[in-house]
Design an enzyme around this catalytic site. Structure first.
Site, PDB file in Angstrom:
ATOM      1  N   GLY A  46      -1.961  -7.124  -1.150  1.00  0.00           N
ATOM      2  CA  GLY A  46      -0.462  -6.810  -0.866  1.00  0.00           C
ATOM      3  C   GLY A  46      -0.458  -5.444  -0.150  1.00  0.00           C
ATOM      4  N   PRO A  74      -0.031  -1.516   1.308  1.00  0.00           N
ATOM      5  CA  PRO A  74      -0.783  -0.288   0.826  1.00  0.00           C
ATOM      6  C   PRO A  74      -0.161   0.246  -0.497  1.00  0.00           C
ATOM      7  CG  PRO A  74      -0.919  -0.554   3.262  1.00  0.00           C
ATOM      8  CD  PRO A  74       0.302  -1.595   2.504  1.00  0.00           C
ATOM      9  N   GLY A  75      -1.065   0.933  -1.359  1.00  0.00           N
ATOM     10  CA  GLY A  75      -0.431   1.728  -2.334  1.00  0.00           C
ATOM     11  C   GLY A  75       0.058   1.085  -3.615  1.00  0.00           C
ATOM     12  N   THR A  76       0.025  -0.370  -3.508  1.00  0.00           N
ATOM     13  CA  THR A  76       0.405  -1.301  -4.644  1.00  0.00           C
ATOM     14  C   THR A  76      -0.608  -0.998  -5.977  1.00  0.00           C
ATOM     15  OG1 THR A  76      -0.397  -3.088  -3.919  1.00  0.00           O
ATOM     16  CG2 THR A  76       2.174  -2.610  -3.463  1.00  0.00           C
ATOM     17  N   GLY A  77      -1.662  -0.491  -5.769  1.00  0.00           N
ATOM     18  CA  GLY A  77      -2.522  -0.438  -6.982  1.00  0.00           C
ATOM     19  C   GLY A  77      -3.552  -1.390  -6.995  1.00  0.00           C
ATOM     20  N   THR A  91      -6.620  -1.171  -6.275  1.00  0.00           N
ATOM     21  CA  THR A  91      -8.114  -0.608  -6.809  1.00  0.00           C
ATOM     22  C   THR A  91      -8.015  -0.278  -8.041  1.00  0.00           C
ATOM     23  OG1 THR A  91      -8.642   0.344  -4.465  1.00  0.00           O
ATOM     24  CG2 THR A  91      -9.756   1.075  -6.169  1.00  0.00           C
ATOM     25  N   GLU A 138      26.683  12.743  12.086  1.00  0.00           N
ATOM     26  CA  GLU A 138      26.198  12.346  10.816  1.00  0.00           C
ATOM     27  C   GLU A 138      27.685  11.744  10.199  1.00  0.00           C
ATOM     28  OE1 GLU A 138      23.432  11.997   9.929  1.00  0.00           O
ATOM     29  OE2 GLU A 138      22.549  12.760  11.706  1.00  0.00           O
ATOM     30  N   HIS A 142      28.248   8.336  10.792  1.00  0.00           N
ATOM     31  CA  HIS A 142      27.455   7.298  10.169  1.00  0.00           C
ATOM     32  C   HIS A 142      28.233   7.253   8.626  1.00  0.00           C
ATOM     33  CE1 HIS A 142      24.184   6.921  12.844  1.00  0.00           C
ATOM     34  NE2 HIS A 142      23.805   8.140  12.802  1.00  0.00           N
TER      35      HIS A 142
END
Length: 602
Positions: free
Chosen positions: A197, A199-202, A204, A420, A423
């Site tokens: 998945g 990076p950082g999804t858990g 480990t 801005e 936008h």
């Protein structure tokens, strides 16, 4: 043990220093002494030059006057019964006897420097060689660490945002706890579990939770720890790791960043005996060599399952491949709940609002937001973290830190304000656009201003009209600059880059061009390996390539014209928003709606 070893080494060096000082002083004193024949000693005694004498059975030492200076002397004694009478007659004021030191003391003193040299040689060369030998023997040992579950035990309660993944892994936990229940029905324990998945999804954290729930030894390592300069070391470490795991079975072996050693092997050119391939081959052998009742599970984690070798992914090795996805809104609320337990949170803070404002954020991002919010609250000397801190943390993560120290001219400030505002107005006018949450002309990171749009809900499908309206919003800043100042600037560089990327995907990947048709012409982004094609053709003709370019240009130009038309029809509201930005620098969604309503009423 390390403390005792350090004390022993300290004591050894202290005693060596004392021995060195003693030998040095002895040798230094010996160098200053003048060796006299006994006859000359007797003559100096008769001449009354001797002032001090120390008599020892094997040596006579003393002092004599040589003009104005004193000289220390020594001489070997002879049988002389009248020596004391001669010293009294010569007027020696200080004479005494000294006991014999014995042969042991003399031996130590005479060969002490030799002993010191031998000790230093042994410690500096022989001992270090022995230690080097041990290190060489341990070079092929695994660097995997055995986690102490008693000190830091992670369970499924510590993992949030991936309920389906946890359900898959609970089967592994149940098997490790109750293997006989499955063995009675003929079920076998999976040999490997691949967690993949973004990076950082858990990934480990999930592996640790499996070990914590099952209560079995957990060996953790990284794929890069197996790879060394010397061929064969990685394979040796793999063997050692699995040997350690077998001794502690049932156990879990976790290899993070598996793609470091599990990438697809080269196909023939140049041979296949490099270090990484040897390591991968050994992992394959170990997985095949597992017996079902050993109770060892290999859990691998990777962000790139597409580059893994096919032999590694086949059933019988990694039997289960479990996706750890980006959390949805419910998962984000659960993750935020877990992380906010560690901080003092204001009771009025609504985590569901924060979760709604963070689509696409993974667990690591949300943990960072909570931590940044706590830091901001501490800097402001607050007693609890409130919604303002959490929202500021989101903006800091998405757009970078505020750079109020950057000084820009009034003209540039006006250009940024209209950019801005462009936008914002296009996003408010066109249907299907994400609501504008905040607009700012305070520089953040590399940007001089930003328009923050936050979706109301998670979306998994995007229509063609929604993509086109998104392109119009991105081009709204450039359109406003050209319409108001009759000039364009470099401020729209990032917007144009995103527009070009979106338009290319519409034509090449999504089949949203009528001329090109429902075709996917995207090039293969996988890595080139030796033995495979070294050049990749585009996959379509030059004529098709020309049509693709024309379609991309047409889509961008039509969106630009549409954005300019929308701004031209609402020029009063555009001017009002820009004026308010110049005045206040930051306006929120409520204020934007009020400004547009007031402008239309005029």
């Amino acid at each position: 043990m390390p403390l005792k070893k350090n004390l022993r080494q300290l004591l050894f060096w202290f005693l060596s220093l004392l021995l060195f000082v003693a030998v040095y002083q002895s040798m230094k004193g010996a160098e200053r002494e003048r060796q006299l024949p006994y006859s000359e000693f007797k003559q100096d005694l008769r001449d009354k030059k001797i002032t001090k004498v120390t008599v020892r059975p094997d040596l006579i030492r003393g002092e004599l006057k040589d003009g104005e200076k004193k000289v220390i002397f020594k001489t070997i004694p002879m049988t002389d019964p009248k020596l004391i009478e001669d010293m009294e007659a010569a007027g020696v004021g200080d004479f005494s006897a000294e006991a014999d030191r014995g042969w042991i003391a003399g031996l130590v003193l005479n060969i002490g420097w030799i002993l010191l040299f031998v000790l230093l040689w042994w410690f500096l060369f022989v001992k270090q060689a022995q230690m080097g030998g041990k290190q060489a023997m341990s070079f092929g040992k695994s660097k995997a660490r055995l986690q102490d579950l008693k000190k830091s035990k992670t369970t499924f309660a510590d993992v949030a945002g991936c309920d389906e993944t946890k359900e898959e892994l609970k089967d592994i936990v149940d098997y490790l706890k109750n293997p006989k229940k499955y063995q009675l029905l003929g079920g076998e324990l999976p040999k490997g579990v691949l967690l993949y998945g973004p990076p950082g999804t858990g990934k480990t954290l999930l592996a640790r939770a499996v070990a914590g729930e099952a209560g079995v030894p957990f060996f953790t390592s990284s794929g890069s720890e197996f790879v060394e300069m010397f061929v064969g070391v990685g394979a040796s470490r793999v063997r050692d790791l699995f040997e350690r795991a077998k001794k502690s079975a049932p156990a879990i072996v976790f290899v993070d960043e598996l793609d470091a050693v599990g990438r697809s092997r080269f196909a023939g050119i140049g041979g296949g005996h490099d270090e990484r391939e040897q390591t991968l081959n050994q992992i394959l052998v170990e997985l095949d060599g597992f017996e079902a009742k050993e109770g060892i599970i290999l859990i691998g984690a990777t962000n790139r399952p597409d580059v893994l070798d096919t032999a590694l992914l086949r059933p019988g090795r990694f039997d289960r491949r479990i996706n750890v996805p980006v959390p949805d809104i419910k998962g984000r609320i659960d993750i935020l709940t877990v992380h906010t337990k560690k901080i003092t949170l204001d009771p009025a803070a609504d985590l569901s609002v924060i979760a709604r404002h963070t689509p696409g954020f993974v667990g690591a991002d949300l943990a960072n937001i909570v931590n940044e919010a706590a830091i901001l609250a501490a800097k402001r000397e607050k007693k609890a973290v409130d919604m303002k801190d959490l929202e500021e943390a989101i903006e800091k993560m998405m757009a970078g830190p505020q750079r109020r120290s950057r000084i820009i001219s009034e003209y540039e400030k006006k250009v940024v304000a209209y950019h801005e505002a462009g936008h914002t107005m296009v996003a408010k006018i066109l249907p299907g656009c994400d609501p504008v949450h905040k607009v700012s002309i305070i520089p953040r990171g590399p940007a001089l201003g930003y328009t923050l749009q936050l979706p109301v809900e998670d979306k998994y499908l995007t229509s063609k009209s929604e993509i086109l309206n998104r392109l119009c919003v991105l081009l709204g800043g450039r359109a406003a600059e050209e319409m108001v100042f009759n000039e364009i600037t470099t401020g729209a560089h990032d917007d144009l880059s995103k527009v070009s990327s979106y338009a290319q995907k519409m034509v090449l990947e999504f089949g949203m061009s009528e001329k090109v048709g429902p075709m996917c012409l995207k090039k293969d982004d996988s890595e080139v390996f030796l033995g495979r094609e070294l050049t990749r053709p585009a996959g379509y003709s030059n004529e098709t390539s020309r049509i693709v370019d024309e379609e991309i240009k047409r889509i961008v130009n039509e969106c630009y014209v549409k954005a300019k038309a929308a701004l031209s029809e609402n020029r009063k509201a555009l001017d009002a928003i820009a004026a308010r930005l110049i005045e206040n620098e930051v306006i929120d969604a409520v204020e934007i709606s009020d400004i547009i309503a007031a402008a239309k009423a005029v």
